[in-house]
Design a protein around this motif. Structure first.
Motif, PDB file in Angstrom:
ATOM      1  N   ILE A   2       0.735  -0.992  -0.224  1.00  0.00           N
ATOM      2  CA  ILE A   2      -0.063   0.279  -0.030  1.00  0.00           C
ATOM      3  C   ILE A   2       1.015   0.520   0.171  1.00  0.00           C
ATOM      4  N   VAL A   3       0.486   2.396  -0.571  1.00  0.00           N
ATOM      5  CA  VAL A   3       1.077   3.249  -0.997  1.00  0.00           C
ATOM      6  C   VAL A   3       0.524   4.723  -1.378  1.00  0.00           C
ATOM      7  N   ALA A   4       0.935   5.577  -0.212  1.00  0.00           N
ATOM      8  CA  ALA A   4       0.392   6.494  -0.369  1.00  0.00           C
ATOM      9  C   ALA A   4       1.494   7.744  -0.902  1.00  0.00           C
ATOM     10  N   GLY A   5       0.529   8.229  -2.411  1.00  0.00           N
ATOM     11  CA  GLY A   5       1.394   8.877  -3.343  1.00  0.00           C
ATOM     12  C   GLY A   5       0.871  10.599  -2.372  1.00  0.00           C
ATOM     13  N   PHE A   6       1.733  11.248  -2.466  1.00  0.00           N
ATOM     14  CA  PHE A   6       1.425  12.832  -2.569  1.00  0.00           C
ATOM     15  C   PHE A   6       2.377  13.782  -3.478  1.00  0.00           C
ATOM     16  N   GLY A   7       1.141  15.276  -3.649  1.00  0.00           N
ATOM     17  CA  GLY A   7       1.877  15.766  -4.215  1.00  0.00           C
ATOM     18  C   GLY A   7       1.530  17.534  -2.738  1.00  0.00           C
ATOM     19  N   PHE A   8       2.523  17.918  -3.348  1.00  0.00           N
ATOM     20  CA  PHE A   8       2.607  19.430  -2.070  1.00  0.00           C
ATOM     21  C   PHE A   8       2.937  20.560  -2.455  1.00  0.00           C
ATOM     22  N   ARG A   9       2.287  21.512  -1.976  1.00  0.00           N
ATOM     23  CA  ARG A   9       2.694  23.068  -3.082  1.00  0.00           C
ATOM     24  C   ARG A   9       4.336  23.335  -2.209  1.00  0.00           C
ATOM     25  N   SER A  10       5.041  24.787  -3.108  1.00  0.00           N
ATOM     26  CA  SER A  10       5.832  24.896  -1.848  1.00  0.00           C
ATOM     27  C   SER A  10       5.909  25.405  -0.215  1.00  0.00           C
ATOM     28  N   GLY A  11       4.571  25.896   0.291  1.00  0.00           N
ATOM     29  CA  GLY A  11       4.369  26.186   1.201  1.00  0.00           C
ATOM     30  C   GLY A  11       3.651  24.938   2.329  1.00  0.00           C
ATOM     31  N   ALA A  12       4.122  24.351   1.455  1.00  0.00           N
ATOM     32  CA  ALA A  12       3.269  22.766   2.825  1.00  0.00           C
ATOM     33  C   ALA A  12       4.453  22.614   3.805  1.00  0.00           C
ATOM     34  N   HIS A  13       3.813  21.699   5.437  1.00  0.00           N
ATOM     35  CA  HIS A  13       4.230  22.170   5.927  1.00  0.00           C
ATOM     36  C   HIS A  13       4.199  20.253   6.600  1.00  0.00           C
ATOM     37  N   VAL A  14       4.893  19.125   7.218  1.00  0.00           N
ATOM     38  CA  VAL A  14       4.776  18.221   8.169  1.00  0.00           C
ATOM     39  C   VAL A  14       3.589  18.054   7.816  1.00  0.00           C
ATOM     40  N   ASP A  15       2.911  18.438   8.638  1.00  0.00           N
ATOM     41  CA  ASP A  15       1.002  18.167   8.838  1.00  0.00           C
ATOM     42  C   ASP A  15       0.955  19.479   8.205  1.00  0.00           C
ATOM     43  N   SER A  16       0.897  19.669   6.840  1.00  0.00           N
ATOM     44  CA  SER A  16      -0.037  19.431   5.927  1.00  0.00           C
ATOM     45  C   SER A  16      -0.324  18.185   5.499  1.00  0.00           C
ATOM     46  N   LEU A  17       1.005  17.314   5.035  1.00  0.00           N
ATOM     47  CA  LEU A  17       0.742  16.456   4.643  1.00  0.00           C
ATOM     48  C   LEU A  17       0.673  15.000   5.561  1.00  0.00           C
ATOM     49  N   ARG A  18       0.986  15.173   6.962  1.00  0.00           N
ATOM     50  CA  ARG A  18      -0.243  14.770   7.442  1.00  0.00           C
ATOM     51  C   ARG A  18      -1.195  14.304   7.775  1.00  0.00           C
ATOM     52  N   ASN A  19      -2.027  15.874   7.588  1.00  0.00           N
ATOM     53  CA  ASN A  19      -3.233  15.378   7.963  1.00  0.00           C
ATOM     54  C   ASN A  19      -3.706  15.128   6.129  1.00  0.00           C
ATOM     55  N   ALA A  20      -3.721  15.075   5.042  1.00  0.00           N
ATOM     56  CA  ALA A  20      -4.371  14.888   4.235  1.00  0.00           C
ATOM     57  C   ALA A  20      -3.764  13.372   4.311  1.00  0.00           C
ATOM     58  N   LEU A  21      -2.277  13.152   4.559  1.00  0.00           N
ATOM     59  CA  LEU A  21      -2.787  11.217   5.463  1.00  0.00           C
ATOM     60  C   LEU A  21      -3.598  10.636   6.062  1.00  0.00           C
ATOM     61  N   GLU A  22      -3.826  11.277   7.197  1.00  0.00           N
ATOM     62  CA  GLU A  22      -5.463  10.854   7.921  1.00  0.00           C
ATOM     63  C   GLU A  22      -6.816  11.140   6.839  1.00  0.00           C
ATOM     64  N   LEU A  23      -7.170  11.626   6.876  1.00  0.00           N
ATOM     65  CA  LEU A  23      -7.985  12.197   5.916  1.00  0.00           C
ATOM     66  C   LEU A  23      -7.660  10.213   5.210  1.00  0.00           C
ATOM     67  N   GLN A  24      -7.036  10.302   4.337  1.00  0.00           N
ATOM     68  CA  GLN A  24      -7.608   8.776   3.768  1.00  0.00           C
ATOM     69  C   GLN A  24      -7.979   7.468   4.910  1.00  0.00           C
ATOM     70  N   ALA A  25      -6.937   7.850   6.296  1.00  0.00           N
ATOM     71  CA  ALA A  25      -7.707   6.252   7.209  1.00  0.00           C
ATOM     72  C   ALA A  25      -6.710   4.916   7.040  1.00  0.00           C
ATOM     73  N   ILE A  26      -5.752   5.310   6.298  1.00  0.00           N
ATOM     74  CA  ILE A  26      -5.319   3.921   6.150  1.00  0.00           C
ATOM     75  C   ILE A  26      -4.012   3.896   5.923  1.00  0.00           C
TER      76      ILE A  26
END
Length: 120
Positions: A2-26
Motif C-alpha cells: 500500500i502506497v501513499a502518494g503525495f503532491g504538495f505546494r512549496s508552502g506545505a508543512h509536515v502537518d499539511s502532509l500528515r493531515n492529508a494522510l490522516e484523511l485517507q485513514a489507511i
C-alpha cells in the motif's frame, strides 16, 4: 504493498502532509512523490516521523499513470492530473490500482492518494 502518494505546494508543512494522510485513514507501507520533491523537508520529515521508505517517481513515469482527478497545478508542472495519484500508482507497481483518489489537506497545501499493488 500500500502506497501513499503525495503532491504538495512549496508552502506545505509536515502537518499539511500528515493531515492529508490522516484523511485517507489507511496505513501505507511506503510514501511516494515526484522525484523533484522527494527531498523536500516536509516530505522527508513525514517519512522519518512515520519510519517509512520513500519512492521518488520520475516525471516521465508520473505522466504515464491513469489518474482519476485533475489539478491545473499538476497539469502545468508535471503534465499529469494528480501528482499524488500518479506517484502512488507508479510506486505500487504494474497493475496497481487506486484504493482512494486524492484528498486535499485542510490547509489546501497537500494532497494524498492511496494505491495498492504488487511492488516490493
Amino acid at each position: 504493498m500500500i502506497v501513499a502518494g503525495f503532491g504538495f505546494r512549496s508552502g506545505a508543512h509536515v502537518d499539511s502532509l500528515r493531515n492529508a494522510l490522516e484523511l485517507q485513514a489507511i496505513a501505507p507501507d511506503c510514501l511516494a512523490t515526484a522525484a523533484a520533491k522527494a527531498d523536500a523537508a516536509p516530505f522527508a520529515g513525514l517519512a522519518r516521523a512515520l519510519g517509512l521508505p520513500v519512492v521518488a517517481v520520475q516525471v516521465d513515469t508520473l505522466r504515464q499513470q491513469p489518474v482519476q482527478t485533475h489539478s491545473a497545478a499538476s497539469h502545468a508542472n508535471y503534465d499529469t492530473g494528480s501528482v499524488a495519484e500518479a506517484a502512488a500508482l507508479a510506486a505500487a507497481g504494474p497493475g496497481a490500482r487506486l484504493l482512494a483518489a486524492r484528498v486535499i489537506s485542510h490547509d489546501r497545501l497537500a494532497t494524498c492518494a492511496i494505491a495498492i499493488g504488487d511492488a516490493t
